[in-house]
Scaffold this motif. Structure first.
Motif, PDB file in Angstrom:
ATOM      1  N   PHE A 223      -9.200  45.489  34.011  1.00 12.58           N
ATOM      2  CA  PHE A 223      -8.631  44.250  34.557  1.00 12.58           C
ATOM      3  C   PHE A 223      -8.309  43.251  33.436  1.00 12.58           C
ATOM      4  N   LEU A 224      -9.251  43.063  32.503  1.00  7.27           N
ATOM      5  CA  LEU A 224      -9.041  42.100  31.425  1.00  7.27           C
ATOM      6  C   LEU A 224      -7.774  42.398  30.641  1.00  7.27           C
ATOM      7  N   PHE A 225      -7.546  43.674  30.348  1.00  8.91           N
ATOM      8  CA  PHE A 225      -6.418  44.046  29.503  1.00  8.91           C
ATOM      9  C   PHE A 225      -5.099  44.137  30.267  1.00  8.91           C
ATOM     10  N   PHE A 226      -5.163  44.604  31.509  1.00  9.95           N
ATOM     11  CA  PHE A 226      -3.917  44.900  32.207  1.00  9.95           C
ATOM     12  C   PHE A 226      -3.490  43.825  33.203  1.00  9.95           C
ATOM     13  N   ALA A 227      -4.391  42.887  33.511  1.00 10.01           N
ATOM     14  CA  ALA A 227      -4.011  41.808  34.430  1.00 10.01           C
ATOM     15  C   ALA A 227      -2.843  40.975  33.901  1.00 10.01           C
ATOM     16  N   PRO A 228      -2.828  40.586  32.600  1.00  8.19           N
ATOM     17  CA  PRO A 228      -1.665  39.825  32.103  1.00  8.19           C
ATOM     18  C   PRO A 228      -0.367  40.612  32.233  1.00  8.19           C
ATOM     19  N   LEU A 229      -0.433  41.917  31.977  1.00  7.42           N
ATOM     20  CA  LEU A 229       0.766  42.749  32.100  1.00  7.42           C
ATOM     21  C   LEU A 229       1.211  42.840  33.561  1.00  7.42           C
ATOM     22  N   TYR A 230       0.260  43.019  34.471  1.00  3.57           N
ATOM     23  CA  TYR A 230       0.579  43.079  35.894  1.00  3.57           C
ATOM     24  C   TYR A 230       1.207  41.768  36.367  1.00  3.57           C
ATOM     25  N   ARG A 231       0.663  40.647  35.882  1.00  2.00           N
ATOM     26  CA  ARG A 231       1.180  39.337  36.274  1.00  2.00           C
ATOM     27  C   ARG A 231       2.624  39.154  35.814  1.00  2.00           C
ATOM     28  N   GLY A 279       0.637  32.579  31.236  1.00  2.00           N
ATOM     29  CA  GLY A 279       1.670  33.504  30.778  1.00  2.00           C
ATOM     30  C   GLY A 279       3.077  32.937  30.879  1.00  2.00           C
ATOM     31  N   ASP A 280       3.320  32.122  31.918  1.00  2.00           N
ATOM     32  CA  ASP A 280       4.655  31.549  32.103  1.00  2.00           C
ATOM     33  C   ASP A 280       5.036  30.623  30.944  1.00  2.00           C
ATOM     34  N   MET A 281       4.054  29.960  30.354  1.00  6.49           N
ATOM     35  CA  MET A 281       4.342  29.048  29.244  1.00  6.49           C
ATOM     36  C   MET A 281       4.821  29.827  28.023  1.00  6.49           C
ATOM     37  N   PHE A 282       4.253  31.012  27.796  1.00  9.82           N
ATOM     38  CA  PHE A 282       4.685  31.829  26.668  1.00  9.82           C
ATOM     39  C   PHE A 282       6.116  32.324  26.890  1.00  9.82           C
ATOM     40  N   SER A 283       6.397  32.793  28.092  1.00  5.83           N
ATOM     41  CA  SER A 283       7.750  33.279  28.373  1.00  5.83           C
ATOM     42  C   SER A 283       8.760  32.138  28.308  1.00  5.83           C
ATOM     43  N   GLN A 284       8.350  30.929  28.722  1.00  4.23           N
ATOM     44  CA  GLN A 284       9.249  29.778  28.670  1.00  4.23           C
ATOM     45  C   GLN A 284       9.585  29.410  27.231  1.00  4.23           C
TER      46      GLN A 284
END
Length: 297
Positions: A223-231, A279-284
């Motif tokens: 979960f720790l590693f793949f949750a950001p990718l899933y999001r 995560g949205d802030m990084f993509s922005q």
């Protein structure tokens, strides 16, 4: 680090760094600072600085960031740590894929030229003999493993850890071993015929927490590693910086127990939390960079 030899004999000074500075675990304030963690932090720092170099518009700051990036990459090379270097290279490729899309044809050409000059400069600075030795060692270990002999200090023991651990699948598969994990693993390895008696962890974060806490531990690590990718997939907002750093974490965590060591635990958890909640802030940040118009043909 090298005294005045850096000016009187640069080659000898760099060789000294390769042989002594980062080539082993360090002892800091009475605690061991693991080589794999040193290398991982250098790889992540280099990718973050490279990202800042991409989004920075002021040329003076770009120059400073370029120097920082160069120093971090050179220091990473001193570690000769394959997992961190591989993770960095994969992250660097992902980052450059993003950057390349943003550039005009002319700037793409200049970028490729600059990258070639940078790589050539690194090859002149780095002690390539060390890498040739490591590649040769890995080749020998792979051949030994194919012949059923787990002899070596890099690939062979890590494969042996996994093989020996799964011989005891019935002990940890569901509920794990809890507080007895270290002692049980040590007992497994001491009784093993795979030449790993001196070790007491599996050198793999996911397997280590699986053995410790069973399926719950494996689920938490995943979960720790793949949750950001899933999001990112769910929200369709991707960040190449997040992908790059996750690659470093994943590669290194599959070759050592990074989240079991205080040297790296806090930093990795902070990054993973930021990647999930913000995560949205990084993509922005990446999307705010105007894409250059490419000339029509």
């Amino acid at each position: 680090m090298v005294g005045n030899k850096l000016f009187t004999s640069p080659g000898e000074a760099l060789e000294y760094l390769y042989n002594n500075r980062f080539g082993e675990n360090r002892y800091v304030l009475g605690s061991k600072y693991w080589l794999e963690v040193q290398a991982m932090l250098l790889a992540v720092s280099a990718l973050v600085v490279y990202f800042l170099l991409i989004i920075e518009k002021a040329w003076k700051k770009r120059g400073l960031l370029l120097c920082m990036f160069g120093v971090l990459v050179v220091f990473l090379s001193f570690t000769v740590t394959k997992s961190a270097i591989l993770g960095f290279l994969l992250g660097f490729i992902v980052m450059n894929f993003y950057l390349f899309r943003k550039l005009s044809f002319k700037r793409q050409f200049l970028f490729v030229g600059g990258a070639l000059v940078f790589v050539l400069s690194l090859t002149l600075l780095m002690d390539l003999n060390k890498y040739e030795e490591r590649i040769h060692e890995v080749g020998i270990e792979v051949q030994n493993v194919r012949e059923g002999k787990f002899v070596g200090g890099t690939v062979a023991p890590r494969l042996a850890f996994i093989k020996e651990s799964f011989r005891h699948w019935d002990e940890f598969a569901l509920w794990g071993l809890g507080v007895t994990t270290k002692h049980r693993i040590k007992a497994w390895y001491e009784a093993s015929d795979l030449n790993i008696a001196v070790f007491n962890n599996v050198n793999n974060t996911f397997l280590q927490y699986w053995i410790t806490a069973g399926l719950v531990g494996l689920a938490v690590m995943s979960f720790l590693f793949f949750a950001p990718l899933y999001r990112m997939i769910k929200r369709k907002r991707f960040s190449f910086l997040i992908l790059s750093v996750l690659l470093v974490f994943l590669v290194v965590s599959n070759s050592c127990v990074t989240l079991s060591w205080a040297n790296s635990r806090a930093l990795m958890l902070i990054f993973l939390a930021m990647f999930y909640f913000y995560g949205d802030m990084f993509s922005q940040l990446e999307n705010d960079i105007p894409q250059e118009e490419k000339p029509s043909i």
